[in-house]
Structure formats: structure tokens, C-alpha cells
Design a protein around this motif. Structure first.
Motif, PDB file in Angstrom:
ATOM      1  N   UNK A  27       0.044   5.503 -11.733  1.00  0.00           N
ATOM      2  CA  UNK A  27      -1.133   4.438 -11.738  1.00  0.00           C
ATOM      3  C   UNK A  27      -2.559   5.191 -12.293  1.00  0.00           C
ATOM      4  N   UNK A  28      -2.783   6.461 -11.849  1.00  0.00           N
ATOM      5  CA  UNK A  28      -3.969   7.328 -12.367  1.00  0.00           C
ATOM      6  C   UNK A  28      -3.419   8.096 -13.314  1.00  0.00           C
ATOM      7  N   UNK A  29      -3.886   7.789 -14.496  1.00  0.00           N
ATOM      8  CA  UNK A  29      -3.560   8.473 -15.782  1.00  0.00           C
ATOM      9  C   UNK A  29      -4.400   8.546 -16.706  1.00  0.00           C
ATOM     10  N   UNK A  70       0.883  -1.055  -0.246  1.00  0.00           N
ATOM     11  CA  UNK A  70       0.082   0.253   0.076  1.00  0.00           C
ATOM     12  C   UNK A  70       0.827   1.141   0.008  1.00  0.00           C
ATOM     13  N   UNK A  71       1.738   1.245   0.751  1.00  0.00           N
ATOM     14  CA  UNK A  71       2.798   2.331   0.866  1.00  0.00           C
ATOM     15  C   UNK A  71       3.451   2.585  -0.533  1.00  0.00           C
ATOM     16  N   UNK A  72       3.990   1.478  -1.134  1.00  0.00           N
ATOM     17  CA  UNK A  72       4.557   1.632  -2.377  1.00  0.00           C
ATOM     18  C   UNK A  72       3.643   2.071  -3.633  1.00  0.00           C
ATOM     19  N   UNK A  73       2.510   1.740  -3.686  1.00  0.00           N
ATOM     20  CA  UNK A  73       1.244   1.998  -4.417  1.00  0.00           C
ATOM     21  C   UNK A  73       0.957   3.511  -4.426  1.00  0.00           C
ATOM     22  N   UNK A  74       0.877   4.072  -3.109  1.00  0.00           N
ATOM     23  CA  UNK A  74       0.602   5.329  -2.843  1.00  0.00           C
ATOM     24  C   UNK A  74       1.711   6.233  -3.397  1.00  0.00           C
TER      25      UNK A  74
END
Length: 64
Positions: free
Chosen positions: A53-55, A43-47
Motif C-alpha cells: 500500500x505504501x509505495x 486492520x490486521x490484513x492491511x497491516x
């Protein structure tokens, strides 16, 4: 940000023996499941990389 689903999907994670031993020790000392530590780290890495990721919604994950 990605949210956690109610149901988890199984995933196999292979760790170097040193990481495995450290995670085992931490889990025993804190009585927190190893899977929870792995979820927290992910979760920390994805944050951290959320902007990647959001594009563009039309771009597939496999596209460069």
C-alpha cells in the motif's frame, strides 16, 4: 500505516452463511459488535500488506 478516521464510511460486506453464523455466535458470546470484529480483521490484513500500500505516490491504485 493507515489510520482510522474519526468518521466511518458505510460499506456493505457480504459473508458466506457459515462466516455469518460464526460471527453472530462470537458476537453474542463476547458482547462485542460484529462490526468491530470486521474492522479488526481488516486492520490486521492491511497491516500485513502495508508494504504494497505504501509505495510510489505517482502510481494509482488501479495500476498493476
Amino acid at each position: 500505516m493507515l489510520t482510522r478516521r474519526h468518521r466511518s464510511e458505510p460499506t456493505l460486506v457480504r459473508l458466506p452463511p457459515v462466516y455469518q453464523a460464526a460471527l453472530d455466535h462470537l458476537s453474542l458470546r463476547t458482547r462485542v459488535r460484529k462490526s468491530e470484529y470486521i474492522r479488526e480483521a481488516l486492520a490486521d490484513l492491511l497491516a500485513q500488506y502495508e508494504d504494497l500500500l505504501v509505495g510510489d505516490a505517482t502510481q494509482s491504485i488501479d495500476s498493476p
